[in-house]
Scaffold this active site. Sequence first.
Site, PDB file in Angstrom:
ATOM      1  N   CYS A  14       0.828  -1.199   0.000  1.00 50.72           N
ATOM      2  CA  CYS A  14       0.000   0.000   0.000  1.00 50.72           C
ATOM      3  C   CYS A  14       0.859   1.244   0.000  1.00 50.72           C
ATOM      4  CB  CYS A  14      -0.902   0.019   1.217  1.00 50.72           C
ATOM      5  SG  CYS A  14       0.063   0.093   2.701  1.00 50.72           S
ATOM      6  N   ASP A 455       5.467  26.777 -33.339  1.00 48.39           N
ATOM      7  CA  ASP A 455       6.443  27.087 -34.346  1.00 48.39           C
ATOM      8  C   ASP A 455       5.729  26.935 -35.698  1.00 48.39           C
ATOM      9  OD1 ASP A 455       9.039  27.317 -35.410  1.00 48.39           O
ATOM     10  OD2 ASP A 455       9.149  25.149 -35.615  1.00 48.39           O
ATOM     11  N   ASP A 666      10.191  21.861 -33.189  1.00 48.86           N
ATOM     12  CA  ASP A 666      10.840  20.650 -33.683  1.00 48.86           C
ATOM     13  C   ASP A 666      11.908  20.140 -32.729  1.00 48.86           C
ATOM     14  OD1 ASP A 666      12.794  22.526 -34.050  1.00 48.86           O
ATOM     15  OD2 ASP A 666      12.485  22.675 -36.209  1.00 48.86           O
TER      16      ASP A 666
HETATM   17  P1  ADP Z   1      11.560  29.212 -38.208  1.00 53.59           P
HETATM   18  O1  ADP Z   1      11.869  27.826 -37.759  1.00 53.59           O
HETATM   19  O2  ADP Z   1      10.432  29.816 -37.450  1.00 53.59           O
HETATM   20  O3  ADP Z   1      11.366  29.337 -39.682  1.00 53.59           O
HETATM   21  P2  ADP Z   1      14.378  29.998 -38.156  1.00 53.59           P
HETATM   22  O4  ADP Z   1      15.064  30.728 -37.078  1.00 53.59           O
HETATM   23  O5  ADP Z   1      14.743  28.594 -38.388  1.00 53.59           O
HETATM   24  O6  ADP Z   1      12.814  30.145 -37.830  1.00 53.59           O
HETATM   25  O7  ADP Z   1      14.563  30.793 -39.528  1.00 53.59           O
HETATM   26  C1  ADP Z   1      14.214  32.160 -39.636  1.00 53.59           C
HETATM   27  C2  ADP Z   1      14.420  32.714 -40.996  1.00 53.59           C
HETATM   28  O8  ADP Z   1      15.805  32.803 -41.314  1.00 53.59           O
HETATM   29  C3  ADP Z   1      13.828  31.890 -42.106  1.00 53.59           C
HETATM   30  O9  ADP Z   1      12.471  32.174 -42.315  1.00 53.59           O
HETATM   31  C4  ADP Z   1      14.674  32.349 -43.301  1.00 53.59           C
HETATM   32  O10 ADP Z   1      14.178  33.553 -43.815  1.00 53.59           O
HETATM   33  C5  ADP Z   1      16.020  32.586 -42.684  1.00 53.59           C
HETATM   34  N1  ADP Z   1      16.886  31.409 -42.846  1.00 53.59           N
HETATM   35  C6  ADP Z   1      17.255  30.538 -41.907  1.00 53.59           C
HETATM   36  N2  ADP Z   1      18.067  29.584 -42.423  1.00 53.59           N
HETATM   37  C7  ADP Z   1      18.168  29.826 -43.725  1.00 53.59           C
HETATM   38  C8  ADP Z   1      18.849  29.209 -44.818  1.00 53.59           C
HETATM   39  N3  ADP Z   1      19.569  28.107 -44.664  1.00 53.59           N
HETATM   40  N4  ADP Z   1      18.744  29.772 -46.028  1.00 53.59           N
HETATM   41  C9  ADP Z   1      18.014  30.871 -46.210  1.00 53.59           C
HETATM   42  N5  ADP Z   1      17.355  31.491 -45.235  1.00 53.59           N
HETATM   43  C10 ADP Z   1      17.421  31.014 -44.022  1.00 53.59           C
HETATM   44 MG    MG Z   2      12.549  26.183 -37.002  1.00 51.76          MG
END
Ligand code: ADP
Ligand code: MG
Length: 779
Positions: A14, A455, A666
């Site tokens: 218990c 997100d 994520d």
């Molecule tokens: P979320 O997951 O909300 O989209 P992130 O911080 O991952 O936010 O990304 C924010 C922004 O930064 C994206 O919307 C994009 O405009 C820019 N960005 C991030 N990574 C890349 C990448 N590898 N190439 C081009 N743009 C990018």
């Molecule tokens: Mg993201």
Amino acid sequence: MNHTETYSIKGMHCASCATIIEKTFKKTEGVFDASANYGTESVKIAFDPSKIKPHQLSKKIEPYGYSLNIQTAQSMHMSENEHAAHLGLNQSKVEKLAELKTLKNKLISVTPLVILTFLSMGWDILSQVKLVPEMSMTTGIIFKYSLPIMAIYVLMILGKPYFLGVYRFLRFRVANMDTLIGIGTSVAFVYSLIILIFSGYLRKYVDVENFYFDVTIVVIAFIALGKYLEVRSKIKTGDAIEKLLNLQAKTALVLREDKEIETPIDQVMHNDLIIIKPAGIIPVDGVITEGSSFVDESMISGEPMPVKKKTGDTVVAGTINTSGSFIFKATGIGSETMLARIIKMVEDAQGTKAPIQAIADKISAIFVPIVLVLSVLTFLAWLLIGTQYLGFSQALSSGLVSFVGILVIACPCALGLATPTAIIVGVGKGARSGVLIKDAAALETLHKVNVLVMDKTGTITKGKPELVDIQVYSKMPEADMVNILASLEKNSEHPIAHAITSYATERDYTFFPVENFEAIKGKGIKGTIKNEEYFAGNIRLVQDLGIKFDTKVFEKATLEGKTPILISSNKEVLGIVMVADEIKPEAKDAIKNLHKLGIKIIMLTGDDKNTARHIASMVGIDEVVAETLPQDKLRVIKELQEGRFKNWKLEIRNPSQRLVVAMTGDGVNDAPALAQANVGIAMATGTDVAIESAGITLLHGDISKLVQAVRLSKITMLGIKQNLFWAFFYNIVGIPLAAGLFYPIFGWLLNPIFAGLAMAFSSVSVVMNSLRIKLKKIS
Ligand code: ADP
Ligand code: MG
């Protein structure tokens, strides 16, 4: 050195047992912390193995009638492959079933005696109201002398744990529920025996015609019956794990030197090629190398539709192939498989304590000593007060009835079962539908959530954007610009990068080598190609470079929900590509259902404002915070929790209302925000299961599972509250009734037999109520 291990415990009866075990370990040298759980009959101990060994730990609790199942712990430890865990688990279950069987046989053997006892009691009562003739002299005498013999037999068969409880109380001053039952029934027995043997001498002082052998017989039998039903249902509460274990195939068809060899599962190795035939079970995790098929993953993710799998796709152990056939390469075996990790997670979570349990624990810890004192006080009160009105002999027997009744009815057993059984069922049910819960606290908090922060990418949208448009703003030819962009993106893991590189790959671009690659959080990326520095990202990145650019040119596209990616050198913008990410088909419904559950939804994204707003409006989100950097996400959560969130346009009825914030993401770049939220919910894609920063993980990145998770939390908490209510209810109503508080007014005094019945019923009803959670619909 600090080592933490969970051991299953033998001899736990218990909730008060959990308290005794915890206290004992906490006092033990070399032990840092201990938490015992009656629901799982296990204890989690943090100890220093250089100071104390597991068998020495076990020794510490053995005097009180418990022991650690070190065997099981070792095989759990061994669970480098889940086969060992499989054995370990089944072992304890086999033990449990054997225990149950013995108890059942004992119960069957005392049943005729209990029936006879009832017969004599019933006859007694009916003859008093003149419904049947009085018992003949001989029958009366037969009963008078056979009842004590029957009581002795019942005590011998079923009484052992209760006698031990009394013995330990006298010897070590520890009392648990067995002690209460033991004292109650043995006092009833001994008193009756004394007045039977010494009736001649005692006749002058006490009522020598009223025996309580029947009380001893019936109470012990009822309590044992209750225990039996409780254990039986308790086994059922934990069967989710067993169902998961049964998904595990025992063998695999391995391709070795062009031969198909049926191989035991624990001999399958990494990179083995495994053949799956129609309707075959996938035995380990891996990647398809040849062939394609549809695979039924419902048993693991709760996803009802079979999923298309082709070369390069991952398959996971425990899922079932439909009609095609394929070969895959083993990448995850033994404890690495998703199934094994899910089982481990469920097991761990079921052993954790929900915060709400703290109240029940505190109460049951003080309950036993209080009840002991209370029963003695009541007995004395009967003697002191009762004698004045009823005379000594009547007061003595009523006092005795009260004494026994209180001891029996006040057992805190149901209280100890209320929370853990519901948690076990809730966590197991979650796992069956792809909602993986890391601990009971997450499951508890979720039902209080009133704001959910989401997100965008990967949660609301599929997270698999595609390149949909290209615009050039300089003299550089389009092909060169795309080539530079794709080369940069080749180094990034962002979903956007994936969209761009796959566009380039499909058109047979060869990628340039990139130097000094760097990701600029929340803005984009940069790198050097042929001694020239290039940037790709959002408008903020370009602004940071001091380049003026009119956002009008991509406004229309963003209003349609597309994300612009600007490619620039450090002097000018070379061009823009547009990527578009599809909204998950289930998103709109999921958000509608979350609203119905009273939850406001905020979307948080690093993406462009217009893009974000468009997507938010498509799915009915309440508020958008766009163009955030990762640290902003954390800040927004804090502000919400502290009631300082500035952009707050949502209508809240009571502004001082404390917001309980859940965050879904994520789990990769959202980890800090997930950890800050009251509940972090990670969207798993692929084969991730336990995402560290999240309390809850939803498989398959399926947002409608959010709704299921909230519903699951609500029904589990409702179940716990009902359980606690019933557990308290019995005690609150039962104790004054048993004490005789209503006797002066109504002439009511609880017969200890009913106390035994109520006590048994309360535990059983609590476990049954927890099992009902299984049947409730959450999808
Ligand atoms: P979320 O997951 O909300 O989209 P992130 O911080 O991952 O936010 O990304 C924010 C922004 O930064 C994206 O919307 C994009 O405009 C820019 N960005 C991030 N990574 C890349 C990448 N590898 N190439 C081009 N743009 C990018
Ligand atoms: Mg993201």
